[in-house]
Design a protein around this motif. Structure first.
Motif, PDB file in Angstrom:
ATOM      1  N   LYS A  68      30.396  -4.366  -4.809  1.00  0.00           N
ATOM      2  CA  LYS A  68      30.728  -3.978  -6.181  1.00  0.00           C
ATOM      3  C   LYS A  68      29.780  -4.627  -7.182  1.00  0.00           C
ATOM      4  O   LYS A  68      29.332  -3.982  -8.153  1.00  0.00           O
ATOM      5  N   ASP A 127      31.248   5.033  -9.378  1.00  0.00           N
ATOM      6  CA  ASP A 127      32.511   4.523  -8.855  1.00  0.00           C
ATOM      7  C   ASP A 127      33.131   5.460  -7.832  1.00  0.00           C
ATOM      8  O   ASP A 127      34.136   5.120  -7.206  1.00  0.00           O
ATOM      9  N   ALA A 180      33.708  -6.238  -0.005  1.00  0.00           N
ATOM     10  CA  ALA A 180      33.778  -5.187  -1.015  1.00  0.00           C
ATOM     11  C   ALA A 180      33.380  -5.723  -2.389  1.00  0.00           C
ATOM     12  O   ALA A 180      32.752  -5.011  -3.183  1.00  0.00           O
ATOM     13  N   GLU A 181      33.728  -6.975  -2.663  1.00  0.00           N
ATOM     14  CA  GLU A 181      33.369  -7.574  -3.954  1.00  0.00           C
ATOM     15  C   GLU A 181      31.864  -7.721  -4.096  1.00  0.00           C
ATOM     16  O   GLU A 181      31.302  -7.482  -5.183  1.00  0.00           O
ATOM     17  N   ALA A 231      26.528  -2.829  -7.021  1.00  0.00           N
ATOM     18  CA  ALA A 231      26.671  -1.497  -7.604  1.00  0.00           C
ATOM     19  C   ALA A 231      26.659  -1.556  -9.124  1.00  0.00           C
ATOM     20  O   ALA A 231      26.060  -0.692  -9.789  1.00  0.00           O
ATOM     21  N   GLU A 232      27.288  -2.567  -9.713  1.00  0.00           N
ATOM     22  CA  GLU A 232      27.263  -2.714 -11.175  1.00  0.00           C
ATOM     23  C   GLU A 232      25.865  -3.024 -11.671  1.00  0.00           C
ATOM     24  O   GLU A 232      25.464  -2.575 -12.756  1.00  0.00           O
ATOM     25  N   LEU A 244      34.415   3.036  -0.239  1.00  0.00           N
ATOM     26  CA  LEU A 244      33.939   1.805   0.391  1.00  0.00           C
ATOM     27  C   LEU A 244      34.878   1.415   1.516  1.00  0.00           C
ATOM     28  O   LEU A 244      36.106   1.438   1.356  1.00  0.00           O
TER      29      LEU A 244
END
Length: 447
Positions: A129, A139, A125-126, A132-133, A143
């Motif tokens: 993320k 947001d 997930a990190e 995605a950033e 997920l």
């Protein structure tokens, strides 16, 4: 306890054998057999219940409900957007940008009000993320880091998203079956579960699939037969351009393409690919000719380059990038036999600039112009465009969709345009020149 029966199955085509084989007799691949447990058949015969058939005239056909993804190039390939209850397969090489494209589509769908569940089986997930950033994803995307097919199905049933994205099908595992993730049995079973989920719940499901070194989708061919849409993600990692091509589409046109450019903030759609692909073209160099091709309904101008140099080897080199090598060899044979050009003592290199791959026969005429220009070391006029198929007897044959090709060349301000001589006494379109045989090409370039 009795030892379970095992068998051997090819991981490329799914062909089963009672013992290990070094080479699959079905697909010809080596070292692809993996041992699998053969499930025992249930005792007792199942009772089939007869159902009443429905007359075709009584079926009420409603138009397919499409949801635009917000990415115009992606929607173009899909036929206008995602169809509710469809199963879409996006296949491509590792690291080419499949996950980035789908994350951008998920973000755009979320901003448009659609709920999206993104299942990441290859990344944490990190990691998702961080990507995605970088691309500015929303947001609101749900997920789910999971590979268990049962858990994914249960979560989708509980959350009921509008769009379910699974990255990737090769990482999913059905715990009710034996075998490792990515095996023929696992991929087949997981794809069937996702298809049932899409059809029964009206949920749009997008799955990511990897490709083999030959460019085919990894896993059994049944995967491509099961899904509604097969999208091929093409491109060279050394180039910034990526092409999404529809190889199968039950709801739209086949062979439609979308062009993207890889940037720091993700993939950006290219609205005018012809201008981008020809931006760095040199106009005063021998061996360059512009091809007017058509991908689906989109006319596209690309540069075909050829380099012919004296060889110092016993067997001259023949290398091609972006076009089939067999087509290049055939063109060389026709030019030698029908146009009197000699390539036997020369190395020949052919490339389609920009990392684009051309598969249609219309490339023959542009390829012949580029080869003869390079062999004679005479540059073509700056705006020369050509398209047409060349037969083994040296004749130039017409191809489909002539008018869109001519219109695209005129829009870009290029000319003259060379094409096949019209049959049945038809007139040559304005701004174009006809070519009947490869001998005429040599005469045009040689003066």
């Amino acid at each position: 306890m009795a030892k379970p029966r095992t068998g051997w199955r090819c991981q490329q085509c799914g062909y089963a054998a009672p013992k290990w084989l070094g080479r699959c007799p079905e697909c010809g691949e080596f070292g692809t057999y993996v041992e699998e447990v053969i499930s025992s058949a249930p005792s007792g015969a199942s009772v089939a219940v007869a159902r009443k058939p429905v007359r075709l005239g009584d079926v009420v056909a409603s138009g397919a409900s499409r949801t635009p993804t917000g990415l115009p190039e992606f929607d173009r390939v899909l036929g206008g957007g995602l169809v509710r209850g469809s199963l879409v397969l996006l296949a491509g090489e590792p690291g080419i940008g499949k996950s980035t494209l789908l994350l951008q589509a998920a973000a755009s769908l979320s901003r448009g009000g659609s709920s999206v569940l993104y299942v990441c089986g290859e990344e944490s997930a990190e990691q998702v993320k961080l990507r995605a950033e970088r691309i500015g994803a929303a947001d609101a995307i749900m997920l789910l880091p999971e590979v268990d097919a049962g858990a994914i199905e249960a979560t989708a049933m509980a959350e009921r998203p509008d769009v379910l994205i699974v990255d990737s099908i090769q990482t999913m595992v059905d715990t009710s079956l034996d075998g490792v993730a990515g095996s023929v049995g696992q991929v087949r079973a997981c794809a069937a579960r996702l298809m049932r989920l899409a059809k029964s719940e009206g949920m749009t499901v997008i799955v990511v699939g990897h490709v083999t070194k030959e460019g085919t989708v990894a896993g059994p061919r049944v995967l491509e037969h099961t899904v509604d849409v097969v999208l091929s993600f093409e491109g060279d990692r050394d180039h910034v351009f990526r092409i999404v091509r529809a190889a199968k589409n039950r709801f739209g046109s086949v062979s439609e393409i979308g062009v993207f450019e890889m940037g720091e903030s993700g993939l950006d759609g290219v609205a005018n690919p012809s201008a981008v692909l020809l931006a760095d073209r040199a106009t005063d160099v021998a061996g360059s000719c512009v091809l007017a091709t058509v991908e689906g309904t989109r006319p596209l101008l690309v540069e075909v380059q050829a380099l012919v140099t004296p060889t110092y080897l016993q067997m001259p080199r023949r290398l091609a990038v972006g076009v089939d090598t067999a087509r290049v060899l055939q063109s060389l044979a026709v030019l030698e036999r029908r146009a009197g050009m000699s390539f036997g003592q020369h190395d020949v290199y052919v490339s389609v600039a920009g990392g684009v791959k051309i598969v249609e026969p219309a490339v023959d005429l542009a390829l012949a112009f580029a080869l003869i220009s390079a062999r004679l070391d005479r540059a073509l006029p700056a705006g020369t465009v050509a398209f047409g198929e060349i037969g083994l007897t040296g004749e130039v044959r017409g191809v489909r969709q002539t008018q869109p090709r001519l219109a695209e060349a005129a829009r870009m301000g290029l000319g003259p345009v060379f094409l096949a001589t019209p049959s049945s006494g038809a007139r040559v379109p304005a701004g174009a020149r006809s070519v009947a045989s490869v001998r005429e090409i040599a005469a045009i370039i040689g003066g």
